[in-house]
Design an enzyme around this catalytic site. Structure first.
Site, PDB file in Angstrom:
ATOM      1  CE1 TYR A   1      -3.929  -2.147   0.236  1.00 24.77           C
ATOM      2  CE2 TYR A   1      -2.694  -3.322   1.929  1.00 24.77           C
ATOM      3  CZ  TYR A   1      -3.763  -3.252   1.054  1.00 24.77           C
ATOM      4  OH  TYR A   1      -4.658  -4.281   0.983  1.00 24.77           O
TER       5      TYR A   1
ATOM      6  CG  HIS B   1      -9.690  -1.362  -5.132  1.00 24.76           C
ATOM      7  ND1 HIS B   1     -10.244  -1.642  -3.926  1.00 24.76           N
ATOM      8  CD2 HIS B   1     -10.682  -1.372  -6.035  1.00 24.76           C
ATOM      9  CE1 HIS B   1     -11.532  -1.853  -4.085  1.00 24.76           C
ATOM     10  NE2 HIS B   1     -11.830  -1.685  -5.356  1.00 24.76           N
TER      11      HIS B   1
HETATM   12  C1  DHK Z   1      -7.626  -2.158   0.269  1.00 27.20           C
HETATM   13  C2  DHK Z   1      -7.903  -3.154   1.147  1.00 27.20           C
HETATM   14  O1  DHK Z   1      -7.977  -2.941   2.442  1.00 27.20           O
HETATM   15  C3  DHK Z   1      -8.050  -4.532   0.665  1.00 27.20           C
HETATM   16  O2  DHK Z   1      -8.905  -5.298   1.497  1.00 27.20           O
HETATM   17  C4  DHK Z   1      -8.504  -4.615  -0.759  1.00 27.20           C
HETATM   18  C5  DHK Z   1      -7.700  -2.320  -1.190  1.00 27.20           C
HETATM   19  C6  DHK Z   1      -7.635  -3.739  -1.640  1.00 27.20           C
HETATM   20  C7  DHK Z   1      -6.713  -1.404  -1.900  1.00 27.20           C
HETATM   21  O3  DHK Z   1      -5.950  -1.843  -2.730  1.00 27.20           O
HETATM   22  O4  DHK Z   1      -6.791  -0.196  -1.645  1.00 27.20           O
HETATM   23  O5  DHK Z   1      -8.469  -5.935  -1.210  1.00 27.20           O
END
Ligand code: DHK
Length: 329
Positions: free
Chosen positions: A208, A285
Site C-alpha cells: 500500500y 483500490h
Molecule cells: C484495500 C484493502 O484494504 C483490501 O482489502 C482490498 C484495497 C484492496 C486497496 O488496494 O486499496 O483488497
C-alpha cells in the site's frame, strides 16, 4: 425563526402522511386540494411509503418540506410526468414534457413568514436541475390570495383554465433557466475510506506504500478544490458507519469516491447503499487487486461503479476524482 427547506427522505413517510392530512383538514388550504381528508386517511401505509419513496429519491417527483426545529410546517411537490403519462390538466396523455407544482401547503402559524417563497424556490431549483424549462401549477379561480402569492413568486397566468371537481382552475406558469439550478447543484464530493485504511503508512507498505490516510485526504481535497469542489472525507472500520455516510451524501454531495477496503469483496449492503443513493461514484483500490489473491478479484462494486481505478497507489484517488468530475461538471 430558522427554517430549513429540504427534500424529504423515503423513511419519513409517516410525517408526509401527517402533514398531508393536516393540510386536507385546514379550512383555508384545503381549497387547493382535489383529494378529501376522508379519502386520504383511508389510504394504507404502503400508499404513503410508495409516495414518499418516489418523491424522495427519484427524478420523476420531488417533495420538499420546511422544517422548523423538528416540526414540518410546509411542503411543496414537483411532479415531472414523462411524455405518454397521464396529463393532470387536460386529461389524456402528455405529448410534451411538463413539470407541475402540486401539494403546496404552509401551516397557518407560518403563513406570511416567507416559507412559501423558500419552498417554491427550492422546487424551481430542483426542477431546473433536472433540465426542466417551465413549471406550471393550477390555482382555484376564487383563491385570489394564492394567485397573488404565485404572481409574486414569478408565476403568470397562461390564459388556460380548467374545470375540475372543485370548479374552475387557472393555470399559472414560470420559466426556468440554468441559473435557477445553480444553487441546488451540490459542489461537494464525499471521500470514503473503509476498514484498515486508517493504517495506511504503516500497513504492509510493500503493498500500500508509505503515504498515510491524511496524505490521501490532503491530496484529494487539493485536487477537488482545483476542480471547484469541496471535499468531505471520512474513514471507518465499521460497515454501518460507511453506509450512514453514503446515505447522508444524498443531502449535499454530487458524487462519492470510495475505497471500501476488504468490504469490496464481501459487502452486498455497501453495494446496495451506493446504488440506493444513486449518486455517481468511483471505486478506488490502491493496490492492483487483480494481481493479488484470487478472493480480491471479485468486487461487489465494479459493475455498478461509474469509475474504477486499481493499482495506481494513492495517485489512483486523483485519477478517480478527475474522471468523476467529468461526469458531474
Ligand atoms: C484495500 C484493502 O484494504 C483490501 O482489502 C482490498 C484495497 C484492496 C486497496 O488496494 O486499496 O483488497
Amino acid at each position: 425563526m430558522s427554517i430549513e427547506v429540504r427534500r424529504i427522505r423515503a423513511d419519513e413517510w409517516p410525517a408526509v402522511r401527517a402533514l398531508r392530512l393536516e393540510a386536507l383538514q385546514d379550512p383555508v388550504a384545503s381549497i387547493a386540494f382535489l383529494e378529501t381528508f376522508e379519502a386520504a386517511s383511508e389510504q394504507p401505509d404502503n400508499f404513503w411509503q410508495e409516495r414518499a419513496q418516489n418523491s424522495a429519491d427519484g427524478y420523476g417527483a420531488g417533495q420538499f418540506v420546511a422544517v422548523d426545529g423538528d416540526e414540518w410546517v410546509g411542503t411543496v411537490t414537483v411532479l415531472r410526468p414523462a411524455i405518454g403519462e397521464a396529463d393532470f390538466h387536460n386529461g389524456g396523455l402528455l405529448t410534451a414534457p411538463q413539470s407541475v407544482v402540486v401539494g403546496v401547503y404552509v401551516r397557518s402559524t407560518h403563513r406570511g413568514t416567507g416559507v412559501i417563497s423558500t419552498l417554491l424556490e427550492k422546487a424551481a431549483q430542483w426542477a431546473a436541475a433536472q433540465g426542466d424549462t417551465r413549471l406550471t401549477l393550477t390555482v382555484h379561480v376564487e383563491n385570489t390570495r394564492a394567485q397573488a402569492v404565485y404572481r409574486r413568486e414569478g408565476y403568470a397566468m397562461t390564459g388556460v383554465a380548467y374545470t375540475d371537481t372543485d370548479g374552475r382552475e387557472y393555470e399559472m406558469a414560470r420559466t426556468l433557466d440554468a441559473a435557477d439550478a445553480l444553487d441546488v447543484a451540490p459542489r461537494r464530493i464525499l471521500l470514503v475510506n473503509g476498514p484498515n485504511l486508517n493504517l495506511l503508512g504503516t500497513r504492509e507498505p510493500e503493498v500500500y506504500g508509505t503515504a498515510t490516510l491524511a496524505d490521501v485526504e490532503e491530496l484529494v481535497t487539493a485536487e477537488a478544490a482545483d476542480l471547484g469542489f469541496d471535499l468531505r472525507a471520512m474513514q471507518s472500520n465499521h460497515e454501518g458507519a460507511l453506509i450512514d455516510a453514503i446515505h447522508a451524501a444524498r443531502e449535499d454531495c454530487a458524487a462519492i469516491i470510495i475505497n471500501p477496503g476488504g468490504l469490496t469483496h464481501t459487502s452486498v449492503a455497501l453495494r446496495d447503499a451506493l446504488t440506493g443513493v444513486a449518486l455517481p461514484f468511483a471505486d478506488v483500490h490502491i493496490s492492483d487487486v487483480y494481481a493479488r489473491e484470487e478472493f480480491r478479484h471479485h468486487s461487489y462494486l465494479t459493475d455498478v461503479a461509474n469509475v474504477h481505478v486499481v493499482g495506481q497507489g494513492i495517485e489512483g484517488y486523483r485519477t478517480a476524482l478527475r474522471q468523476l468530475a467529468t461526469l458531474i461538471a
